[in-house]
Design a protein around this motif. Structure first.
Motif, PDB file in Angstrom:
ATOM      1  N   LEU A  10      -9.294  -4.057   4.367  1.00  0.00           N
ATOM      2  CA  LEU A  10     -10.050  -2.874   4.798  1.00  0.00           C
ATOM      3  C   LEU A  10      -9.179  -1.989   5.688  1.00  0.00           C
ATOM      4  O   LEU A  10      -9.092  -0.776   5.484  1.00  0.00           O
ATOM      5  N   PHE A  11      -8.519  -2.610   6.641  1.00  0.00           N
ATOM      6  CA  PHE A  11      -7.713  -1.843   7.589  1.00  0.00           C
ATOM      7  C   PHE A  11      -6.545  -1.144   6.894  1.00  0.00           C
ATOM      8  O   PHE A  11      -6.299   0.043   7.106  1.00  0.00           O
TER       9      PHE A  11
ATOM     10  N   SER B   3       0.345   7.056   6.818  1.00  0.00           N
ATOM     11  CA  SER B   3       0.348   6.137   7.979  1.00  0.00           C
ATOM     12  C   SER B   3       1.026   4.822   7.635  1.00  0.00           C
ATOM     13  O   SER B   3       1.693   4.233   8.483  1.00  0.00           O
ATOM     14  N   THR B   4       0.850   4.346   6.394  1.00  0.00           N
ATOM     15  CA  THR B   4       1.511   3.079   6.046  1.00  0.00           C
ATOM     16  C   THR B   4       3.028   3.276   6.054  1.00  0.00           C
ATOM     17  O   THR B   4       3.767   2.437   6.557  1.00  0.00           O
TER      18      THR B   4
ATOM     19  N   VAL C 152      -7.991   0.781   3.177  1.00  0.00           N
ATOM     20  CA  VAL C 152      -9.050   1.789   3.265  1.00  0.00           C
ATOM     21  C   VAL C 152      -8.825   2.723   4.462  1.00  0.00           C
ATOM     22  O   VAL C 152      -8.842   3.947   4.314  1.00  0.00           O
ATOM     23  N   LEU C 153      -8.582   2.150   5.642  1.00  0.00           N
ATOM     24  CA  LEU C 153      -8.496   2.998   6.832  1.00  0.00           C
ATOM     25  C   LEU C 153      -7.133   3.661   7.009  1.00  0.00           C
ATOM     26  O   LEU C 153      -7.035   4.692   7.662  1.00  0.00           O
ATOM     27  N   MET C 154      -6.084   3.080   6.444  1.00  0.00           N
ATOM     28  CA  MET C 154      -4.756   3.709   6.573  1.00  0.00           C
ATOM     29  C   MET C 154      -4.465   4.517   5.316  1.00  0.00           C
ATOM     30  O   MET C 154      -4.629   4.017   4.215  1.00  0.00           O
ATOM     31  N   ASP C 155      -4.026   5.757   5.512  1.00  0.00           N
ATOM     32  CA  ASP C 155      -3.634   6.516   4.317  1.00  0.00           C
ATOM     33  C   ASP C 155      -2.159   6.256   4.010  1.00  0.00           C
ATOM     34  O   ASP C 155      -1.465   5.558   4.769  1.00  0.00           O
TER      35      ASP C 155
ATOM     36  N   LYS D 201       0.852  -1.208   0.000  1.00  0.00           N
ATOM     37  CA  LYS D 201       0.000   0.000   0.000  1.00  0.00           C
ATOM     38  C   LYS D 201       0.880   1.249   0.000  1.00  0.00           C
ATOM     39  O   LYS D 201       0.624   2.200  -0.736  1.00  0.00           O
TER      40      LYS D 201
END
Ligand code: SF4
Ligand code: SF4
Length: 333
Positions: free
Chosen positions: A146-147, A156-157, A150-153, A64
């Motif tokens: 999903l985590f 953040s990754t 979708v939830l991590m931009d 990601k």
């Protein structure tokens, strides 16, 4: 050599090759950790980058991060390379990674064989239990996707990959096995017992990695294809399938459960009736060709990663020495 023996031999050979590699990586990794944590050790042992194959969540975050930020992970680059290699194998040849390369797949097969020896058969769960259990691995995969996706931009990754927790994730994993709690030990033993009783219990019901590769494998141009004109409906293909796919009822096996093991092809008594092929009998793969393809692709991808500097971690020995003593206090974020 008979067709039966031919297929069996090639797959076992490749499974053995990758199992030996994994064992050697494991031994070298233990020696590396020992050399870095023991001040009396005179000889420093290099860390084997291949150990990162066992960090699939970190690899998913790295994927990601790469897609979102355009930066290839330098903390566990080999983990991402291996993850990409497994995905490419699946995009070409169904879940061949599971049945030809994955050490858990090999262990799972070994345990199922042991079960067959002990009980003369493996047990099969009834459909009402099998179907919902099979969806478990997709639910686990959906949770991670999903985590992470979708939830991590992107930021953040990237930040997660730089955390001390992620840096020593491989050493924490080793620690888990070396100082296993009763709960961890019971889970491992429970899974092994279930794999003895039920063929591919882990792969069939719980492995999110296999779930992802299975979904990618649906796009694979090579699939098991049946020629209905010469098929004598003996059902030997379906009976032999470790994933219980009704091969004799399909013209093309599209199931995400197909691991490209070629066991069904091996069992078909009529030549050229069951093939692992492109559409329209374009390029059927024999077991030897698939074996060579899997190994050649693997060597090529790892070789390119090594030559271009995308294999070894950027974590220095000093950094490891600093992080390891406080490893137990490290959390995800
Ligand atoms: S036996 Fe055939 S259909 Fe079943 S998993 Fe192996 S290759 Fe796929
Ligand atoms: S084993 Fe071959 S002949 Fe028998 S049902 Fe399957 S495809 Fe047809």
């Amino acid at each position: 050599m008979s067709k039966h023996k031919n297929i069996y031999t090639w797959r076992r050979l490749i499974q053995l090759l990758f199992t030996i590699i994994v064992v050697l990586i494991g031994i070298q990794f233990i020696r590396f950790v020992h050399s870095i944590t023991n001040p009396d050790t005179m000889q420093f042992i290099a860390r084997p980058a291949g150990v990162e194959a066992f960090l699939p969540i970190s690899a998913l975050v790295a994927l990601k991060s790469w897609l979102a930020n355009g930066i290839f992970d330098r903390i566990h680059p080999a983990g991402l390379v291996i993850f990409l290699a497994a995905m490419i194998v699946s995009l070409l040849w169904k879940r061949a990674f599971c049945s030809w390369i994955c050490p858990f797949g090999t262990l799972s097969e070994g345990l199922a064989l042991l079960g067959k020896k002990m009980f003369k058969r493996n047990f099969i769960l009834p459909n009402w239990l099998d179907y919902p259990l099979r969806s478990l691995k997709y639910i686990i995969l959906a949770f991670f996707v999903l985590f992470i996706f979708v939830l991590m931009d992107g930021a953040s990754t990237y930040m997660f990959l730089q955390t001390p927790y992620n840096m020593v994730a491989d050493i924490k994993m080793l620690d888990f096995f070396r100082n296993m709690t009763w709960v961890g030990f019971s889970v491992v033993i429970g899974l092994m017992l279930l794999s003895i009783l039920i063929e591919h219990f882990w792969c069939r019901y719980l492995c999110p990695y296999g779930a992802l590769l299975g979904l990618l494998g649906m796009l694979s141009p090579w699939k098991i294809r049946r020629e209905p004109l010469s098929c004598i409906s003996c059902e030997r293909c379906s009976i032999s399938c470790p994933n219980r796919i009704k091969v004799d009822k399909a013209l093309t096996v599209r199931s995400p459960e197909c691991t490209g093991c070629l066991d069904c092809v091996e069992q078909c008594p009529v030549s050229n009736t069951l093939r692992f092929d492109l559409p329209k009998t374009a390029f059927p793969l024999s077991p030897r060709m698939l074996a060579l393809g899997v190994v050649a692709l693997w060597i090529a991808l790892v070789g390119v990663a090594k030559l271009t500097g995308y294999w070894e971690t950027s974590i220095s020995t000093e950094m490891y020495k600093m992080l390891i003593p406080s490893m137990d206090q490290l959390n995800h974020f």
